[in-house]
Design a protein around this motif. Structure first.
Motif, PDB file in Angstrom:
ATOM      1  N   TYR A 123      -4.483  -5.753   8.209  1.00 41.46           N
ATOM      2  CA  TYR A 123      -4.346  -4.403   7.672  1.00 41.46           C
ATOM      3  C   TYR A 123      -3.727  -3.442   8.669  1.00 41.46           C
ATOM      4  CZ  TYR A 123      -7.043  -5.743   3.558  1.00 41.46           C
ATOM      5  OH  TYR A 123      -7.452  -6.339   2.399  1.00 41.46           O
ATOM      6  N   ASP A 153      -2.583  -2.324   0.431  1.00 39.33           N
ATOM      7  CA  ASP A 153      -3.929  -1.741   0.449  1.00 39.33           C
ATOM      8  C   ASP A 153      -4.284  -1.178   1.815  1.00 39.33           C
ATOM      9  OD1 ASP A 153      -4.404  -2.395  -2.155  1.00 39.33           O
ATOM     10  OD2 ASP A 153      -5.531  -4.225  -1.711  1.00 39.33           O
ATOM     11  N   GLN A 184      -9.270   4.000  -4.486  1.00 39.61           N
ATOM     12  CA  GLN A 184      -8.046   4.447  -5.145  1.00 39.61           C
ATOM     13  C   GLN A 184      -8.183   4.506  -6.659  1.00 39.61           C
ATOM     14  OE1 GLN A 184      -5.313   1.540  -3.627  1.00 39.61           O
ATOM     15  NE2 GLN A 184      -5.217   2.472  -1.596  1.00 39.61           N
ATOM     16  N   SER A 198      -1.875  -7.014  -2.710  1.00 41.42           N
ATOM     17  CA  SER A 198      -3.117  -6.265  -2.813  1.00 41.42           C
ATOM     18  C   SER A 198      -4.271  -7.256  -2.793  1.00 41.42           C
ATOM     19  CB  SER A 198      -3.150  -5.449  -4.107  1.00 41.42           C
ATOM     20  OG  SER A 198      -4.456  -4.966  -4.374  1.00 41.42           O
TER      21      SER A 198
END
Length: 213
Positions: free
Chosen positions: A77, A99, A139, A204
């Motif tokens: 990430y 993400d 989200q 994702s």
């Protein structure tokens, strides 16, 4: 006898405390299963989870629309990068990761559904005390219902809804606090220097379990 009474009072006091949102240990490894309401997908995966380094490894096998698949993902990430790894052919694909990293936790905004014992409360070691929470996915992706252990905040199961599959159930088992093999959270040497595919759509976490080779 007095000692037993004191211990009983301490235990009763602990059980009487209201459960509160918690965060899973930063290093965790184990296995998980995924199944969907519309029965199009089931999968089982080994995982390694590093909250400090914001890294997740998933080695997965399953069945999607009656076709079996095996995939191996490394999600980094901090680099906004995902590797799809094939150790047999010593090759990999590199994709952007859209993400943000979200630690495995019960957020403060979640609401307690209830507390229960998995197994039995009839004797020592026969049951596991767990808390179930409901809240919102990141989200605005929908709702989730998560169950974690009261002691340690170890994830047991999560249910969430997607437009494609309906309700998805993820169950975790054989969890170990710590990383059994830290090298699994680094790209293999044959992935170094691989360029991001120009036609690769951003990946994702929620669509990994139906991504096929």
């Amino acid at each position: 006898m007095k000692v037993l009474v004191v211990l009983a009072c301490i235990l009763a006091g602990c059980l009487a405390q209201a459960p509160h949102p918690c965060r899973t240990p930063p290093f965790l490894s184990g296995a998980l299963s995924v199944s969907t309401q519309n029965e199009k997908l089931w999968a089982v995966a080994k995982y390694e989870y590093d909250a400090f380094g914001r890294r997740v490894r998933l080695t997965e096998m399953g069945n999607y629309e009656n076709k079996t698949f095996t995939v191996d993902f490394l999600l980094l990430y901090r680099e906004a990068t995902m590797y799809e790894i094939d150790t047999k052919t010593r090759s990999c694909k590199k994709s952007p990761l859209k993400d943000d990293f979200h630690p495995w936790e019960i957020p403060k905004s979640a609401s307690l559904v209830g507390q229960a014992i998995l197994g039995s409360s009839s004797g020592p070691g026969q049951g596991l005390l767990v808390n179930t929470w409901i809240g919102d996915l990141p989200q605005g992706a929908g709702k989730f219902i998560s169950t974690v252990t009261e002691f340690g905040c170890i994830p047991v199961s999560t249910v969430y809804h997607t437009d494609q599959f309906g309700w998805m159930v993820t169950s975790l088992f054989n969890n170990v606090v710590g990383i059994t093999d830290p090298s699994q959270l680094n790209p293999p040497d044959f992935c170094l220097g691989v360029e991001t595919g120009s036609e690769e759509e951003p990946a994702s976490f929620f669509n990994l379990f139906h991504k096929k080779q």
